[in-house]
Each structure stands twice: as structure tokens, then as C-alpha cells.
Design an enzyme around this catalytic site. Structure first.
Site, PDB file in Angstrom:
ATOM      1  N   HIS A  73      -0.794   5.770  -4.712  1.00 19.57           N
ATOM      2  CA  HIS A  73      -0.449   4.487  -5.335  1.00 19.57           C
ATOM      3  C   HIS A  73      -1.609   3.508  -5.413  1.00 19.57           C
ATOM      4  O   HIS A  73      -1.502   2.485  -6.072  1.00 19.57           O
ATOM      5  CB  HIS A  73       0.689   3.805  -4.564  1.00 19.57           C
ATOM      6  CG  HIS A  73       0.243   3.238  -3.243  1.00 19.57           C
ATOM      7  ND1 HIS A  73       0.025   4.017  -2.145  1.00 19.57           N
ATOM      8  CD2 HIS A  73      -0.051   1.972  -2.868  1.00 19.57           C
ATOM      9  CE1 HIS A  73      -0.372   3.260  -1.134  1.00 19.57           C
ATOM     10  NE2 HIS A  73      -0.436   2.014  -1.546  1.00 19.57           N
TER      11      HIS A  73
HETATM   12  C1  UD1 Z   1       0.314  -3.253  -2.404  1.00 17.97           C
HETATM   13  C2  UD1 Z   1      -0.975  -3.564  -1.660  1.00 17.97           C
HETATM   14  C3  UD1 Z   1      -1.583  -2.282  -1.142  1.00 17.97           C
HETATM   15  C4  UD1 Z   1      -0.584  -1.513  -0.315  1.00 17.97           C
HETATM   16  C5  UD1 Z   1       0.747  -1.330  -1.066  1.00 17.97           C
HETATM   17  C6  UD1 Z   1       1.750  -0.718  -0.140  1.00 17.97           C
HETATM   18  C7  UD1 Z   1      -2.221  -5.492  -2.517  1.00 17.97           C
HETATM   19  C8  UD1 Z   1      -3.409  -5.916  -3.274  1.00 17.97           C
HETATM   20  N1  UD1 Z   1      -1.959  -4.175  -2.546  1.00 17.97           N
HETATM   21  O1  UD1 Z   1      -0.024  -2.415  -3.480  1.00 17.97           O
HETATM   22  O2  UD1 Z   1      -2.701  -2.582  -0.325  1.00 17.97           O
HETATM   23  O3  UD1 Z   1      -1.128  -0.252  -0.062  1.00 17.97           O
HETATM   24  O4  UD1 Z   1       1.219  -2.596  -1.521  1.00 17.97           O
HETATM   25  O5  UD1 Z   1       2.680   0.045  -0.840  1.00 17.97           O
HETATM   26  O6  UD1 Z   1      -1.552  -6.306  -1.933  1.00 17.97           O
HETATM   27  N2  UD1 Z   1       6.442  -2.544  -7.967  1.00 17.97           N
HETATM   28  C9  UD1 Z   1       7.747  -2.290  -8.300  1.00 17.97           C
HETATM   29  N3  UD1 Z   1       8.678  -2.379  -7.313  1.00 17.97           N
HETATM   30  C10 UD1 Z   1       8.343  -2.708  -6.023  1.00 17.97           C
HETATM   31  C11 UD1 Z   1       7.010  -2.961  -5.725  1.00 17.97           C
HETATM   32  C12 UD1 Z   1       6.062  -2.868  -6.719  1.00 17.97           C
HETATM   33  O7  UD1 Z   1       8.099  -2.012  -9.442  1.00 17.97           O
HETATM   34  O8  UD1 Z   1       9.249  -2.807  -5.170  1.00 17.97           O
HETATM   35  C13 UD1 Z   1       5.450  -2.536  -9.060  1.00 17.97           C
HETATM   36  C14 UD1 Z   1       5.040  -3.993  -9.363  1.00 17.97           C
HETATM   37  O9  UD1 Z   1       5.877  -4.518 -10.329  1.00 17.97           O
HETATM   38  C15 UD1 Z   1       3.622  -3.860  -9.816  1.00 17.97           C
HETATM   39  C16 UD1 Z   1       3.136  -2.585  -9.139  1.00 17.97           C
HETATM   40  O10 UD1 Z   1       4.264  -1.899  -8.624  1.00 17.97           O
HETATM   41  O11 UD1 Z   1       3.577  -3.711 -11.185  1.00 17.97           O
HETATM   42  C17 UD1 Z   1       2.161  -2.865  -8.021  1.00 17.97           C
HETATM   43  O12 UD1 Z   1       2.760  -3.665  -7.013  1.00 17.97           O
HETATM   44  P1  UD1 Z   1       1.826  -4.573  -6.074  1.00 17.97           P
HETATM   45  O13 UD1 Z   1       2.637  -5.156  -4.993  1.00 17.97           O
HETATM   46  O14 UD1 Z   1       1.007  -5.502  -6.901  1.00 17.97           O
HETATM   47  O15 UD1 Z   1       0.781  -3.564  -5.477  1.00 17.97           O
HETATM   48  P2  UD1 Z   1       0.962  -2.188  -4.701  1.00 17.97           P
HETATM   49  O16 UD1 Z   1       0.345  -1.122  -5.517  1.00 17.97           O
HETATM   50  O17 UD1 Z   1       2.350  -2.011  -4.249  1.00 17.97           O
HETATM   51  N1  UDP Z   2       6.395   5.077   3.331  1.00 21.48           N
HETATM   52  C1  UDP Z   2       7.784   5.144   3.269  1.00 21.48           C
HETATM   53  N2  UDP Z   2       8.355   5.689   2.149  1.00 21.48           N
HETATM   54  C2  UDP Z   2       7.633   6.164   1.109  1.00 21.48           C
HETATM   55  C3  UDP Z   2       6.227   6.089   1.177  1.00 21.48           C
HETATM   56  C4  UDP Z   2       5.636   5.526   2.302  1.00 21.48           C
HETATM   57  O1  UDP Z   2       8.462   4.736   4.205  1.00 21.48           O
HETATM   58  O2  UDP Z   2       8.225   6.640   0.127  1.00 21.48           O
HETATM   59  C5  UDP Z   2       5.777   4.489   4.523  1.00 21.48           C
HETATM   60  C6  UDP Z   2       4.740   5.359   5.174  1.00 21.48           C
HETATM   61  O3  UDP Z   2       5.323   6.244   6.089  1.00 21.48           O
HETATM   62  C7  UDP Z   2       3.842   4.342   5.844  1.00 21.48           C
HETATM   63  C8  UDP Z   2       3.903   3.190   4.905  1.00 21.48           C
HETATM   64  O4  UDP Z   2       5.073   3.338   4.119  1.00 21.48           O
HETATM   65  O5  UDP Z   2       4.363   3.942   7.096  1.00 21.48           O
HETATM   66  C9  UDP Z   2       2.664   3.197   4.082  1.00 21.48           C
HETATM   67  O6  UDP Z   2       2.854   2.483   2.951  1.00 21.48           O
HETATM   68  P1  UDP Z   2       1.979   2.653   1.656  1.00 21.48           P
HETATM   69  O7  UDP Z   2       1.430   4.019   1.555  1.00 21.48           O
HETATM   70  O8  UDP Z   2       2.822   2.141   0.564  1.00 21.48           O
HETATM   71  O9  UDP Z   2       0.829   1.575   1.902  1.00 21.48           O
HETATM   72  P2  UDP Z   2      -0.579   1.591   2.653  1.00 21.48           P
HETATM   73  O10 UDP Z   2      -0.401   2.083   4.029  1.00 21.48           O
HETATM   74  O11 UDP Z   2      -1.494   2.413   1.809  1.00 21.48           O
HETATM   75  O12 UDP Z   2      -0.999   0.153   2.601  1.00 21.48           O
END
Ligand code: UD1
Ligand code: UDP
Length: 359
Positions: free
Chosen positions: A203
Site C-alpha cells: 500500500h
Molecule cells: C497511511 C500512512 C502510511 C501508513 C498507512 C497505514 C500517511 C502519509 N501515510 O497511508 O504511513 O502506512 O496509512 O495503512 O499518513 N482509503 C480508503 N479507506 C480507508 C482509508 C484510506 O478508501 O479507510 C483511501 C483514501 O481515500 C485515500 C487512500 O486510501 O485515497 C490513501 O489513504 P491515506 O490515509 O492518505 O494513506 P495510506 O496509504 O492509508
Molecule cells: N493489518 C491488519 N489488516 C490488514 C492489513 C494489515 O490488521 O488487512 C495490520 C498489520 O497486522 C499491522 C498493521 O495493520 O499490525 C500495519 O498496517 P499497515 O501495513 O497498513 O501500515 P504500516 O505499518 O505500513 O504503517
């Protein structure tokens, strides 16, 4: 002692659950949770609060799906209002997301003490939004809770010692959560197969912002699947939107994002983790699974040094070959790289002590 916890993204719910449990046991502590709304789908947010009994957020700011500047700016403005109302003794922020930097900055400007959990991590790659967020958050934190000795060393190298803040080696709070919840792990309903699979999550912005790069990953995974490797991929909504947009075909098992209890089951049952996640790299190690990390760099460098994690550059035209060569890598996880799983207690005790002496 009033603790304002800022949460927004999936990994933060998992980390915060462990500290929330300790705070609930403390008779003079009160936790007020602010959910920025950064993650908002039920299976990216609600499920974690339900499964892990995290106290209901008092505030949900519902700020999401915006550019970095707009998201962080709106969060800053709204968190400031909450801090003015709640007058906390501490603002606690986790990790390296936009919610983290917004919470820390809002608090610091109002002269409220900031505690950063997961401080001191560095990938040394300023192209990553997470690296920017963690460096800036560390700069304005009063107490920096480091998950590893290397994180302590990074802060020391950057001249943090003697600056009036406190550096505490707490160990990794994700280990607390993994140890506590592993007894409750459960098979995802969407998964019938019982074992013999490799777990995939992708992601991060560096892999999803470039369609070419994301396609290279999918193409390589499709090839592995064709060769008979079972793959299971709970797809982050960010990645799913891009795949749907290009109508790319994936020839292996894709499922919706799962809750933490289901995720622990998958990590425990898989034979290998292929990911760009920060948290998954460590969880793979906790469960003795090798991790192939599709990134140029990692903040969890001790995993690479201990050969538990192999960094794989996605630009590599031979991505499939490189993955194939590393597919049977094994892990020795007998070193305690991330502490003893009591980080939350160490963190709360330090907050109490700093509170009573005025930091
Ligand atoms: C964010 C964090 C990243 C972390 C990740 C955990 C930042 C800069 N990035 O990235 O470090 O690894 O969270 O998962 O803060 N979206 C949905 N539904 C949701 C959440 C997100 O549709 O519940 C979509 C949003 O609309 C957006 C995209 O996913 O278009 C990215 O979401 P965003 O929270 O900006 O960044 P992540 O990639 O989730
Ligand atoms: N995780 C989860 N369900 C999923 C994917 C990830 O519960 O479908 C958990 C995972 O086990 C870990 C955390 O979410 O504890 C990590 O989140 P993510 O990979 O989104 O973010 P990052 O750690 O890269 O910031």
C-alpha cells in the site's frame, strides 16, 4: 493525568490498544481519544475498535482522502480546537502518519507536552512521507519512546541528547499487541484454505503512486502464482482503487482488508510475508516468518542485519527471479530485537513520572 491520544490510521489503533489498556488500570489517569478519520472504512477502522476493545473516540474529525498538505493542515486546525477544550497534560502520538505530525504540532504550539511512541526510526529516505513525518515529530516531542536501541542511537547521532527532551528505550509497543492478541487470532471468513500460502500486503505511496511500479509487483506475483505458489493478499483500499481503475487482473487470492485478529492468523499460518508495510515486517519476525520487503529502504534496519528481512528493489527487471530466489528464506527470531512486550507499561510509568516532576 489527562492523556489525549491522537489516532488516525490502522497501525495506530493496534499500537494504541496496548497503552489504552494500561491507562484504564491507572486510577488517576484519563484517556481522551481523538480519531482524525484518516482511515474510515469499517474494516480499516471500526473493526479494530470493536475487536480490541479500544475506548470509543470522544472526537472523530472525519478528515481523509486529501493531499498531504490539505489533510495535515485540516487535522492541525481541528486537533488544536480539541486541545483547547480538553486541556490535556499529554498528547500521545504514534508512528509516522499525517495524523502523527498534525497531533504533535498542534500540541507543541499550545505548549502541551508531546509523547512520541515509535520515535527515532529512520529509513534515511526523505522521499517517503513517513520519514518526513517521523523526523519532524521527533523534533518537537518532549518524551521520545524508542522501540529499539538503533532508534536511540539515531536520536543520539542527531544531537537529541541534552536538548531538554527525554529519550526512553521502551521496546516496541506492537510486540505488546501481538503477544496480547495472539491467543484470540481467528481465521478470516473469506479464507477457506488452511495453510501453505504466502501473505502479501502492498500500500505504500512509493509502490502505489507509480502505475508502472505497482504493475511490476502484480506481474511478478502473478508469475509466482502461475508457478504454483499460493498467495493471499488483503488489499488496502488505496491499492484496490488503482487496480480497479486499470482493470488489472490478479491471478491469486485477493481479500478485503481484515481485522487484526484475522491478520495475526494469516501471519501465523503463512510461510512467507511479502510486503511494503512497516508493521508487517516486525510481525513477520515475531512469528518467525521471513519477510521480503518491496522497498528501497526500511526503518527496521535490525531485521535486515539479522537476515530476517530481505529488501527488494522493485525497479529490478528481474523482480520475479529475485522473489523466487528468496522464497524459502528462514528466520532465527531468538534475539529480542524489540524488547520484552512490556512497552506500554514502561511508557505509562514514564508519563506518570515526568508528569509528577514536570518533565
Ligand atoms: C497511511 C500512512 C502510511 C501508513 C498507512 C497505514 C500517511 C502519509 N501515510 O497511508 O504511513 O502506512 O496509512 O495503512 O499518513 N482509503 C480508503 N479507506 C480507508 C482509508 C484510506 O478508501 O479507510 C483511501 C483514501 O481515500 C485515500 C487512500 O486510501 O485515497 C490513501 O489513504 P491515506 O490515509 O492518505 O494513506 P495510506 O496509504 O492509508
Ligand atoms: N493489518 C491488519 N489488516 C490488514 C492489513 C494489515 O490488521 O488487512 C495490520 C498489520 O497486522 C499491522 C498493521 O495493520 O499490525 C500495519 O498496517 P499497515 O501495513 O497498513 O501500515 P504500516 O505499518 O505500513 O504503517
Amino acid at each position: 493525568m489527562r492523556i489525549l491520544t491522537i489516532l488516525g490510521a490502522r497501525p495506530q489503533f493496534i499500537k494504541a490498544s496496548s497503552l489504552s489498556r494500561e491507562i484504564a488500570k491507572c486510577e488517576f489517569c484519563e484517556e481522551i481519544i481523538v480519531h482524525t478519520g484518516q482511515h474510515f472504512d469499517d474494516n480499516m477502522s471500526k473493526i479494530f475498535f470493536e475487536e480490541m476493545n479500544i475506548p470509543k473516540p470522544k472526537y472523530n474529525l472525519e478528515i481523509n482522502s486529501l493531499s498531504h498538505g490539505a489533510m495535515t493542515g485540516r487535522m492541525l486546525e481541528e486537533i488544536e480546537k480539541v486541545i483547547l477544550i480538553e486541556k490535556p497534560d499529554w498528547v500521545v502520538v504514534y508512528g509516522d502518519t499525517n495524523s502523527t505530525i498534525a497531533g504533535a504540532l498542534a500540541a507543541k504550539k499550545l505548549h502541551v507536552k508531546v509523547a512520541h511512541v515509535e520515535a527515532g526510526l529512520r529509513s534515511f529516505d526523505m522521499r517517503m512521507p513517513e520519514e518526513i513525518n517521523r523526523i519532524l515529530t521527533d523534533q518537537i516531542s518532549d518524551v521520545l519512546f524508542c522501540p529499539t536501541q538503533i532508534a536511540v542511537q539515531n536520536l543520539t547521532n542527531e544531537g537529541f541528547l541534552g536538548k531538554g527532551n527525554k529519550i526512553v528505550m521502551s521496546g516496541d509497543i506492537m510486540l505488546d499487541s501481538a503477544l496480547y492478541y495472539k491467543k484470540s487470532m481467528k481465521r478470516p471468513k473469506s479464507l477457506s484454505q488452511e495453510g501453505g500460502f504466502k501473505l502479501v500486503t502492498i500500500h505504500r505511496e512509493e509502490n502505489t503512486n507509480s502505475p508502472k511500479r505497482l504493475w511490476s509487483i502484480i506481474n511478478a506475483l502473478n508469475m509466482l502464482s502461475k508457478e504454483g505458489h499460493n498467495l493471499v493478499w488483503p488489499i488496502h483500499p488505496r491499492t484496490k482503487k488503482i487496480i480497479d481503475n486499470y482493470d488489472w487482473k490478479i491471478h491469486f487470492r485477493c481479500i478485503d482488508p481484515v481485522g487484526y485478529l484475522e491478520m495475526l492468523y494469516l501471519i501465523n499460518r503463512c510461510s512467507l510475508v511479502i510486503t511494503d508495510s512497516g508493521g508487517l515486517q516486525k510481525e513477520a519476525y515475531f512469528f518467525g516468518k521471513h519477510c521480503l520487503t518491496l522497498r528501497d529502504s526500511t526503518e527496521w534496519v535490525e531485521l535486515v542485519e539479522n537476515k530476517a528481512n530481505t529488501l527488494i528493489k522493485v525497479e529490478d527487471e528481474t523482480l520475479t527471479d529475485v522473489l523466487r530466489c528468496n522464497i524459502d528464506n528462514k528466520v532465527d527470531n531468538s534475539s529480542h530485537l524489540y524488547g520484552d512486550g512490556n512497552a506500554a507499561l514502561i511508557i505509562l510509568n514514564q508519563l506518570k513520572e515526568s508528569f509528577s516532576v514536570g518533565v
